[in-house]
Scaffold this active site. Structure first.
Site, short mmCIF file in Angstrom:
data_model
loop_
_atom_site.label_atom_id
_atom_site.label_comp_id
_atom_site.label_asym_id
_atom_site.label_seq_id
_atom_site.Cartn_x
_atom_site.Cartn_y
_atom_site.Cartn_z
CE LYS A 10 0.73 1.65 4.33
NZ LYS A 10 1.36 2.94 4.63
CG ASP A 136 -1.13 0.20 7.88
OD1 ASP A 136 -1.93 1.13 8.06
OD2 ASP A 136 0.11 0.37 7.75
#
Length: 284
Positions: A10, A136
């Site tokens: 990401k 996350d």
């Protein structure tokens, strides 16, 4: 039976820190999306009640310090699974890079073991499990593009960015996320990046506005501690990337590039002093 799962990296298009919370975490607002640089997990059931992890690289832990191991242990304990699992982790995402490689591995393990053991756990429940492993992980479970709030676990999915090239460059240093957050002072911030402006840019598919709206309040801390990250960012801008930002707490810097013709100059220029450079696509 073998199950395969992809664990993409990401990047943060925007990272804002609002305040330090009573629980020790920081209250954040982030916009995250995924790029096509990915680890791959191969999972196979074992008859005995154990978790075994292997990898082709020698620099990651393969025991309970590994987030994929923790994900397997959590799902086994929570759903009373008596079978064991062998997980091979084909590692491509650099570690301690601000790219959520470990979190994405944990998310892929949750998704894959849900299929392997036919547990039929809904995605929102997988996200709740993921939040126990790391801030996350819930985003990495769902993928896409999202605003993440709280400590990162409260997700609101939004429009994906338009397709473009992404150049990722990681200098040969590791950055401690805890150290960066520990040195960050929210009350000293002069301005915050704009979530509404970035959401609008994404909805309109405006590559120019997305590049202009990039922002990460942790940059000042990491760039102050590690001059090589500043050098990397300045070089990427000079070489012609359209929008440049540090991802997460660093040290990886990414550049958004609209024209493929620019890529060789940027890649070769960065490779002159940075070994880990990747040219990938936005995963949309």
């Amino acid at each position: 039976m073998k199950i395969y799962e992809k664990a993409p990296a990401k990047i943060n298009l925007l990272l804002d820190v609002l305040r330090k919370r009573d629980d020790g975490y920081h209250e954040v607002e982030m916009i995250m999306t995924m790029v096509d640089l990915a680890d791959r997990l191969e999972m196979e059931e074992l008859p005995r009640d154990t978790i075994i992890i292997s990898s082709q690289v020698g620099y990651i832990p393969l025991d309970e310090k590994n987030l994929a191991f923790q994900a397997a242990r959590l799902i086994k304990e929570r759903y009373d699974v008596k079978q064991g699992v062998y997980i091979h982790l084909d590692k491509k995402i650099p570690v301690a890079a601000g790219l959520a490689g470990g979190s994405s591995d944990a998310a892929a393990a949750l998704r894959g073991l849900n299929r392997l053991w036919k547990l039929q756990i809904p995605e929102d429940e997988l996200c709740r499990l993921g939040a126990e492993l790391g801030s996350d992980v819930p985003f990495c479970v769902t993928g896409g593009t999202a605003i993440a709030r709280g400590r990162g676990e409260k997700l609101e999915h939004i429009e994906n960015p338009p397709q473009c090239w992404v150049v990722l460059a990681k200098p040969p240093i590791n950055v401690s996320t805890a150290d960066v957050y520990g040195r960050f002072r929210a009350n000293e911030l002069k301005e915050h990046p704009s979530i509404p402006n970035m959401v609008r840019a994404l909805e309109q598919g405006s590559f120019t506005d997305i590049c202009e709206g990039l922002g990460n309040v942790l940059e000042n801390v990491t760039l102050g501690l590690y001059p090589e990250v500043m050098q990397l960012k300045e070089s990427m801008i000079r070489l012609g990337a359209d929008g440049v930002l540090m991802s997460g707490s660093g040290p990886t810097v990414f550049g958004l590039v609209s024209k493929e013709a620019k890529l060789p100059r940027i890649y070769n220029g960065l490779r002159g002093f940075c070994k880990e450079v990747y040219v990938v696509r936005m995963l949309t």
